[in-house]
Design a protein around this motif. Structure first.
Motif, PDB file in Angstrom:
ATOM      1  N   THR A 204       0.822  -1.215   0.000  1.00 16.68           N
ATOM      2  CA  THR A 204       0.000   0.000   0.000  1.00 16.68           C
ATOM      3  C   THR A 204       0.858   1.267   0.000  1.00 16.68           C
ATOM      4  N   TRP A 205       2.159   1.104   0.114  1.00 15.25           N
ATOM      5  CA  TRP A 205       3.088   2.235   0.147  1.00 15.25           C
ATOM      6  C   TRP A 205       3.811   2.350  -1.196  1.00 15.25           C
TER       7      TRP A 205
ATOM      8  N   SER B 126       1.096   6.748   0.932  1.00 16.68           N
ATOM      9  CA  SER B 126       0.158   5.657   1.204  1.00 16.68           C
ATOM     10  C   SER B 126      -1.129   6.256   1.718  1.00 16.68           C
TER      11      SER B 126
END
Length: 173
Positions: A29-30, A51
């Motif tokens: 997610t980053w 993110s």
């Protein structure tokens, strides 16, 4: 010129190491951006993390020597053992300025992000021929800014991933 070249190499290695730690610790997610150039600027942002947890601008420093942060001031110890303000600036002010410039650039593009967090990452790099010298040190006294050391970066990543989301996926995209 040799000292300038070594300092550049030291900074490059520290940024690379920081990215390696981040890539190992952060989930999918980053997004990690490195050496971001903003319009009308000659300098760059060392690392930008994006993110749903937020946007972070990391200023990575690989300085050699003995440093102390006291009430927002960065000091270096000279050869006589006295502390003096660093002549090469305040890394937190640099990170803070970079965060503001990134936020303003995004806003001009129609992306209204109210909060971009500045962080200093201190990863001193010691070359082989410097191993005989005393290791670099950092003392942090009364600092309100976030300074992450090599040993703290992985734990910080873990903490951030456990936070709730602050931005929706559309804004991140």
């Amino acid at each position: 010129n040799i000292k300038k070249c070594l300092n550049h190499q030291r900074g490059y290695k520290a940024e690379y190491e920081a990215c390696q730690i981040l890539q190992r610790q952060l989930n999918q997610t980053w997004t990690i951006f490195r050496n971001i150039k903003l319009p009308h600027r000659s300098d760059d942002l060392d690392i930008v993390l994006l993110s749903t947890h937020g946007i972070y601008v990391l200023e990575v420093k690989a300085w050699r020597g003995h440093f102390r942060v006291q009430q927002h001031q960065w000091h270096i110890q000279n050869k006589q053992g006295h502390w003096k303000k660093t002549s090469f600036g305040n890394p937190h002010q640099q990170a803070k300025g970079n965060a503001v410039r990134l936020r303003d650039t995004l806003k001009k593009q129609g992306i209204d992000i109210t909060y971009v967090k500045p962080i200093v990452v201190w990863l001193p790099i010691v070359f082989d021929d410097e191993r005989r010298l005393p290791p670099p040190t950092m003392q942090v006294e009364q600092a309100s800014e976030l300074i992450l050391f090599r040993q703290d970066l992985a734990a910080w990543c873990e903490q951030q991933q456990q936070l709730g989301t602050t931005m929706d996926a559309t804004t991140v995209q």
